[in-house]
Design an enzyme around this catalytic site. Structure first.
Site, PDB file in Angstrom:
ATOM      1  N   SER A  76      19.591  23.626  25.834  1.00  0.00           N
ATOM      2  CA  SER A  76      18.414  23.077  25.696  1.00  0.00           C
ATOM      3  C   SER A  76      17.785  21.657  25.778  1.00  0.00           C
ATOM      4  CB  SER A  76      18.060  23.162  24.041  1.00  0.00           C
ATOM      5  OG  SER A  76      16.452  23.540  23.393  1.00  0.00           O
ATOM      6  N   LYS A  82      14.570  24.998  26.589  1.00  0.00           N
ATOM      7  CA  LYS A  82      13.736  23.455  25.172  1.00  0.00           C
ATOM      8  C   LYS A  82      13.254  24.199  23.523  1.00  0.00           C
ATOM      9  CE  LYS A  82      11.849  19.997  25.382  1.00  0.00           C
ATOM     10  NZ  LYS A  82      12.877  18.772  24.647  1.00  0.00           N
ATOM     11  N   GLY A 127       9.927  14.193  22.628  1.00  0.00           N
ATOM     12  CA  GLY A 127       9.301  14.500  21.434  1.00  0.00           C
ATOM     13  C   GLY A 127       9.356  15.096  22.010  1.00  0.00           C
ATOM     14  N   ASN A 162      17.315  24.278  15.993  1.00  0.00           N
ATOM     15  CA  ASN A 162      17.242  22.988  16.439  1.00  0.00           C
ATOM     16  C   ASN A 162      16.609  21.802  15.040  1.00  0.00           C
ATOM     17  OD1 ASN A 162      17.368  20.599  17.128  1.00  0.00           O
ATOM     18  ND2 ASN A 162      16.058  19.961  19.035  1.00  0.00           N
ATOM     19  N   CYS A 207      16.915  17.072  16.193  1.00  0.00           N
ATOM     20  CA  CYS A 207      16.051  16.303  17.125  1.00  0.00           C
ATOM     21  C   CYS A 207      15.832  14.913  16.717  1.00  0.00           C
ATOM     22  CB  CYS A 207      14.724  16.790  17.666  1.00  0.00           C
ATOM     23  SG  CYS A 207      14.203  15.830  18.850  1.00  0.00           S
ATOM     24  N   ASN A 264      23.778  17.569  18.671  1.00  0.00           N
ATOM     25  CA  ASN A 264      22.270  17.520  20.011  1.00  0.00           C
ATOM     26  C   ASN A 264      22.651  16.053  20.035  1.00  0.00           C
ATOM     27  OD1 ASN A 264      19.333  16.528  20.514  1.00  0.00           O
ATOM     28  ND2 ASN A 264      19.135  17.900  18.266  1.00  0.00           N
ATOM     29  N   THR A 265      22.140  15.024  20.728  1.00  0.00           N
ATOM     30  CA  THR A 265      22.183  13.464  20.704  1.00  0.00           C
ATOM     31  C   THR A 265      22.348  12.652  19.797  1.00  0.00           C
ATOM     32  OG1 THR A 265      20.027  13.869  20.946  1.00  0.00           O
ATOM     33  CG2 THR A 265      21.392  13.716  23.235  1.00  0.00           C
TER      34      THR A 265
END
Ligand code: SIN
Length: 319
Positions: free
Chosen positions: A18, A42, A69, A124, A127, A191-192
């Site tokens: 994503s 996304k 964002g 998600n 984020c 995720n990051t």
């Protein structure tokens, strides 16, 4: 190469990640997006959103920081344009959804219910580029449970709901357990990681948003560790593994750690064909190791040494 993700069966285990391929159109000029297991879109929110201040990306050693964002067109435009395009091109679609509050996740979920183009929801909750850390639901067991439970109750019962988790926690298995108890059918890991870069010429943060999410090969060992830990604690829950996958052998590490599928993300910025290349390389790597099926390799590295496959015993992998 069939991948099994809860009730969803995919022809192969390689997906996009994503945020790295919008809704698939950009990649389609390099390869047929229907050739992938699925396109993961996304993260989409209820309304159009312009995202964070620029600059939004910065290079790091073996990686990349992003501070987008959650820019996007909003769920209505997404359904009309992006989802319709993916369906028309025969792609299976995992829709990543995001929200500032539980109600927003529920609103998006309801709008997607009954749409045959949706194969799965990736929720998600992780984020890092949100206004407050309190909105990183995946850093808190109660907030994770609340969002996942609400989405699970709102979603079509036949639609798998996967929770996308953050590595920025003390014990990711506690968050995974809370999501599982709330009804998650599986996990997207990871995720990051929250990071930052300072520009030494301007002597100010390189990103407009100050901090950003770190991705790419730099985070692969962290991602792999998360997949390993969650698979060990919750072996019956399927995992989509991601974080710095650049080649088939990287993908194989995730499968052996317990992932049933993988997402290729940051690699597409340098090599847009990476997902199909990774798929071919993974297939060859499994074959070379004597695995008769992908399923035989999932979590294989957890086996006790005496139950692992030696180079001379390929049949063992099929069992
Ligand atoms: C972003 O849009 O800021 C990145 C989304 C994410 O990492 O979940």
């Amino acid at each position: 190469m069939t991948a099994s993700l809860a009730t969803l069966s995919l022809p192969n285990p390689v997906l996009t990640a994503s945020g790295c391929a919008a809704a698939g159109r950009e990649l389609h000029q390099f390869f047929d997006v229907a050739a992938l297991g699925a396109v993961v879109t996304k993260s989409i929110m209820t309304r159009p959103r312009s995202g964070r201040a620029t600059p939004r990306m910065a290079e790091t050693p073996s990686g990349m920081l992003n501070s987008i964002g959650l820019q996007g067109p909003g769920i209505d435009s997404f359904i009309e344009n992006d989802l319709a395009w993916l369906a028309a091109h025969g792609a299976r679609t995992v829709v990543s959804i995001a929200g500032g509050h539980t109600d927003e996740y529920v609103e998006i979920t309801r709008k997607l219910n009954g749409n045959a183009a949706v194969s799965m929801l990736e929720v998600n909750i992780s984020c890092p580029n949100v206004e407050s850390r309190g909105q990183v639901f995946a850093c808190d067991v109660h907030a994770s449970s609340r969002v996942i439970g609400a989405v699970r109750r709102a979603a079509d019962p036949a639609l798998p709901v996967f929770a996308k988790l953050s590595p920025d926690v003390t014990d990711i298995t506690l968050i995974a357990r809370a999501c599982a108890d709330a009804g998650a059918d599986g996990f997207s890991l990871i995720n990051t990681l929250l990071g930052m870069v300072i520009d030494t010429d301007t002597m100010a943060p390189a990103l407009g948003g100050v901090t950003g999410g770190l991705s790419g090969p730099a985070i692969r060992p962290v991602a792999l560790r998360c997949v390993w830990q969650v698979h060990q604690k919750l072996p019956s829950y399927p995992i989509i593994g991601m974080g710095g996958i650049r080649c088939g052998l990287d993908a194989l590490q995730f499968i052996l750690a317990g992932a049933s599928a993988v997402s290729v993300g940051t690699a597409v910025f340098g090599d847009p064909s990476a997902p199909v290349r990774v798929l071919a390389e993974l297939e060859a790597a499994l074959d070379a190791r004597g695995f008769a099926s992908l399923a035989g390799a999932v979590g294989y590295a957890h086996r006790a040494p005496e139950h692992r496959l030696g180079p001379d015993a390929p049949q063992a992998a099929a069992s």
